[in-house]
Write an enzyme that holds these catalytic residues in place. Structure first.
Site, PDB file in Angstrom:
ATOM      1  N   ASP A  11       0.850  -1.188   0.000  1.00 20.36           N
ATOM      2  CA  ASP A  11       0.000   0.000   0.000  1.00 20.36           C
ATOM      3  C   ASP A  11       0.889   1.242   0.000  1.00 20.36           C
ATOM      4  OD1 ASP A  11      -1.877   1.964   0.398  1.00 20.36           O
ATOM      5  OD2 ASP A  11      -2.603   1.214   2.325  1.00 20.36           O
ATOM      6  N   ASP A 108      -3.083   2.534  -5.745  1.00 24.94           N
ATOM      7  CA  ASP A 108      -2.000   2.497  -4.762  1.00 24.94           C
ATOM      8  C   ASP A 108      -2.000   1.247  -3.890  1.00 24.94           C
ATOM      9  OD1 ASP A 108      -4.369   3.227  -3.577  1.00 24.94           O
ATOM     10  OD2 ASP A 108      -3.510   4.749  -2.267  1.00 24.94           O
ATOM     11  N   GLU A 109      -2.761   0.223  -4.260  1.00 25.94           N
ATOM     12  CA  GLU A 109      -2.804  -1.017  -3.487  1.00 25.94           C
ATOM     13  C   GLU A 109      -2.605  -2.227  -4.393  1.00 25.94           C
ATOM     14  OE1 GLU A 109      -5.529  -0.399   0.461  1.00 25.94           O
ATOM     15  OE2 GLU A 109      -6.519  -1.143  -1.340  1.00 25.94           O
TER      16      GLU A 109
END
Length: 406
Positions: A11, A108-109
């Protein structure tokens, strides 16, 4: 007995803030109190905020006007969409060097499945592999990750949250929950910390005295099922014990891309709405091109001043990705919606769906008659040139006539 799953969630830390700082080092890069998102004058919302701004109570999805009141000294900048998409691809490319089984859950993960790789990594502990991943991403993208690990996606996600470095905290960016330790790990959480337990579900659970994981694990499955029903009772019983069987889905397809804008004042002028629509189409079509996708369905959404939400869609025979072709369809849909109900608009949005990889569109459908080609190769070339110019000179360097700055 089969070996335990080895799953990580990588993350990116304050992703949109970090990218904004990299994109504008002289401006956003020097702002300690930084908020990224829409304009406070145009009913924008917060996309992300620096950790220092979060200390004032600013959080994502908060109206920007409220965020600015809470943190009056903050610098507010728009989301650098193209740079974020590029950095997201760079992070994914680094992670795929460690395992091909990578599921991108968002910009973003990233979930990674390293099950069965113990021999490949010479028996290296999963936490050490995660630290090498983190170091590689920092070195190659200048972005920091927090990585959580465990035997399931659910535990990995919660562990990633625990791993995030915070002012005054002891976390160092990596937290791996050992097989068999899931139940003990879960005891630190409130039910509100668990994904999918929203405010309404929290209120319902509180009526049974359930506010923390510790409250729940005192009860047997049968008791929870009696209170909540089979589906929700069994789900809660398993999650509070760290049980989750969802697989990491490598190369999971993006189902849709959407962009919308809530206006500072309600708009009733067709030309002004068309200009805003062009800007939204520009952003959405850029996103799918950067992902190597084309879209078959275009949807336009209007929310009227009285909060009535309406939408219209069109599915095309030939998938498209250029600004011009998408806008031609979207403008037609907007005209249809406006003709059906002429009242001021509070929100306008566009969504692109039925996405497939460019070049993999397959056989044409029978939804439209032959010869109705909306998009030419020239359209796609022009769009790619615009993307290249923006990547080199910034997001506002070039656009179609009439589009407004992002």
């Amino acid at each position: 007995m089969s070996p335990a799953q080895r799953i990580l969630l990588a993350d990116a830390d304050a992703f949109y803030v970090a990218v904004a700082r990299l994109t504008d080092p002289a401006g956003a890069g020097k702002a300690r109190l930084l908020i990224v998102g829409g304009s406070p004058e145009q009913r924008g919302v917060v996309t992300s905020a620096s950790y220092e701004a979060r200390a004032y109570g600013v959080h994502s999805a908060m109206p920007m006007a409220r965020a600015v009141r809470l943190c009056p000294g903050a610098t507010v900048v728009p989301v650098p969409w193209e740079a974020c998409a590029r950095k997201s691809r760079e992070i994914g490319a680094v992670l795929r060097r460690f395992t091909p089984v990578v599921e991108q859950a968002s910009s973003d993960e990233f979930y990674l499945d390293l099950s069965g790789t113990e021999q490949l990594y010479g028996g290296e502990p999963l936490a050490e592999t995660a630290r090498r991943m983190r170091d590689a991403v920092i070195a190659e993208t200048s972005l920091s990750l927090s990585i959580g690990g465990g035997t399931s996606k659910f535990v990995a996600k919660l562990a990633a949250g625990v791993a995030k470095p915070r002012p005054g905290g002891a976390a160092d960016g990596v937290q791996v929950v050992a097989p068999g330790a899931e139940a003990d790990f879960m005891l630190q959480f409130a039910l509100a910390d668990i994904p999918l337990i929203g405010p309404k579900f929290q209120e319902r659970l509180a009526r049974f005295g359930l506010r923390t994981v510790r409250d729940v694990v005192r009860h047997e499955r049968e008791t929870l099922v009696g209170w909540l029903g089979e589906r929700e009772g069994s789900w809660l019983y398993e999650r509070t014990r760290g049980i989750d069987r969802a697989p990491v889905e490598a190369n999971r397809e993006t189902k849709s891309v959407s962009r919308d804008e809530t206006f500072a004042t309600d708009l009733d002028d067709d030309a002004a709405l068309a200009a805003r629509l062009l800007s939204l189409v520009d952003r959405a079509s850029t996103d799918i091109r950067q992902s190597g996708l084309v879209a078959r369905t275009v949807t336009v959404k209007l929310r009227d001043a009285d909060f009535t939400t309406r939408q219209a869609s069109r599915t095309l025979a030939d998938a498209v990705q250029s600004d011009r072709a998408v806008y031609a369809v979207a403008r037609e849909l907007l005209t249809r919606l406006r003709a059906a109900r002429r009242v001021p608009a509070r929100l306008l949005g566009v969504a692109l769906s039925q996405l497939v990889a460019q070049g993999g569109e397959g056989q044409l459908s029978l939804l439209e008659s032959p010869g109705q080609t909306l998009e030419t190769e020239r359209d796609r070339v022009i769009s790619r040139v615009i993307d290249e110019v923006r990547e080199k000179f910034g997001p506002d360097a070039l656009g179609r006539g009439g589009s407004q700055q992002r």
